[in-house]
Scaffold this active site. Structure first.
Site, mmCIF file in Angstrom:
data_model
loop_
_atom_site.group_PDB
_atom_site.id
_atom_site.type_symbol
_atom_site.label_atom_id
_atom_site.label_comp_id
_atom_site.label_asym_id
_atom_site.label_seq_id
_atom_site.Cartn_x
_atom_site.Cartn_y
_atom_site.Cartn_z
ATOM 1 N N LYS A 154 64.214 28.654 40.983
ATOM 2 C CA LYS A 154 64.473 27.222 41.121
ATOM 3 C C LYS A 154 63.717 26.425 40.059
ATOM 4 O O LYS A 154 64.228 25.414 39.540
ATOM 5 C CB LYS A 154 64.090 26.745 42.518
ATOM 6 C CG LYS A 154 65.035 27.233 43.611
ATOM 7 C CD LYS A 154 66.474 26.815 43.370
ATOM 8 C CE LYS A 154 67.371 27.074 44.556
ATOM 9 N NZ LYS A 154 68.788 26.753 44.284
ATOM 10 N N TYR A 166 62.344 33.152 44.419
ATOM 11 C CA TYR A 166 63.023 31.892 44.738
ATOM 12 C C TYR A 166 62.333 30.722 44.051
ATOM 13 O O TYR A 166 62.990 29.889 43.405
ATOM 14 C CB TYR A 166 63.057 31.687 46.249
ATOM 15 C CG TYR A 166 63.831 30.467 46.682
ATOM 16 C CD1 TYR A 166 65.224 30.432 46.594
ATOM 17 C CD2 TYR A 166 63.181 29.338 47.178
ATOM 18 C CE1 TYR A 166 65.942 29.317 46.984
ATOM 19 C CE2 TYR A 166 63.895 28.215 47.576
ATOM 20 C CZ TYR A 166 65.271 28.217 47.476
ATOM 21 O OH TYR A 166 65.978 27.101 47.858
#
Length: 251
Positions: free
Chosen positions: A160, A156
């Site tokens: 991102k 994650y």
């Protein structure tokens, strides 16, 4: 500041709840025709019921062909996408685990929705935006992309961060056609079932520590994220591109 989107065609991904729902409804309430996309059919129906001029589409943004078909269908009706909000993302039910326990599938599934999906959607709308010499692309990343994931999910944080890099790259590639590309990096907001579980898992001490580290000493709400998206999409941000703004209450 009066921001109006009458006559604009907007796509919002991940619009079944949370940030995506707030963003979709904010555009719709200001006159836009909104195409709300998600894999969650029931959530999409709830979003559409809350606002006018909201059309829904079942879409897995990690499927490049599906993204291309969606845009082709919108353009076949005589419209060109003016604004794309790449909000679809998340951790897909994963929790923080040691690096040696992460499978290839675990890693890739998070990249598919958070990074590849943003690329595929931007790729699909870019030709139409170039033809009309106008466009706004807003990516929704996370504080995890600028620092670390609070939940310790390696993919994650990496996806991102990659999305932020994609934002800057596309801003330079597409700028000659009057297309701006910007990024909103939200802090922790209780906005969907996943963030509710994360909040509960922190316990009272963890919750207090999180709030103490926020300058304003409170959590935000989805409308706080939607407000920054509206600014980036508006004429007020016509000379703003390649930027990342943290909407996190101050860190």
């Amino acid at each position: 500041m009066n921001i109006d989107f009458a006559g604009k065609t907007v796509i919002v991904t991940g619009a079944a709840h949370g940030f995506g729902r707030a963003i979709a409804l904010a555009f719709a309430s200001r006159g836009a025709t909104v195409h709300a996309c998600d894999v969650n059919e029931a959530g999409l129906a709830e979003t559409a019921a809350l606002g006018e001029n909201v059309r829904t589409h079942l879409l897995d943004v990690g499927d490049r062909s599906a993204a291309q078909r969606l845009i082709a269908g919108i353009e076949a009706e005589g419209a060109t996408v003016d604004i794309l909000v790449n909000n679809a993302g998340g951790v897909r039910g994963q929790v923080g685990r040691p690096i040696e326990e992460i499978s290839e599938e675990d890693w890739q599934s998070i990249f598919d929705v958070n990074l590849s999906g943003a690329f595929f959607m931007a790729q699909a709308v870019a030709p139409g935006m170039k033809r009309q010499k106008y466009g706004r692309i807003i990516n929704i990343s996370s504080g995890a992309g600028l620092g670390i994931s609070l939940t310790g999910i390696q993919a994650y944080a990496s996806a991102k961060a990659g999305q932020i890099g994609l934002t800057r790259q596309l801003a330079h590639e597409l700028g000659a056609w009057n297309i701006t590309v910007n990024n909103v990096a939200p802090g922790f907001v209780r906005s969907n079932p996943t963030t509710e579980r994360q909040w509960d898992a922190m316990g009272e001490d963890g919750q207090a520590k999180l709030l103490q580290n926020i300058a304003l000493k409170r959590l935000g709400v989805p409308d706080d994220i939607a407000a920054m998206v509206l600014f980036f999409a508006s004429d007020f941000a016509g000379w703003v591109s390649g930027q990342v703004i943290s909407v996190d209450g101050g860190k």
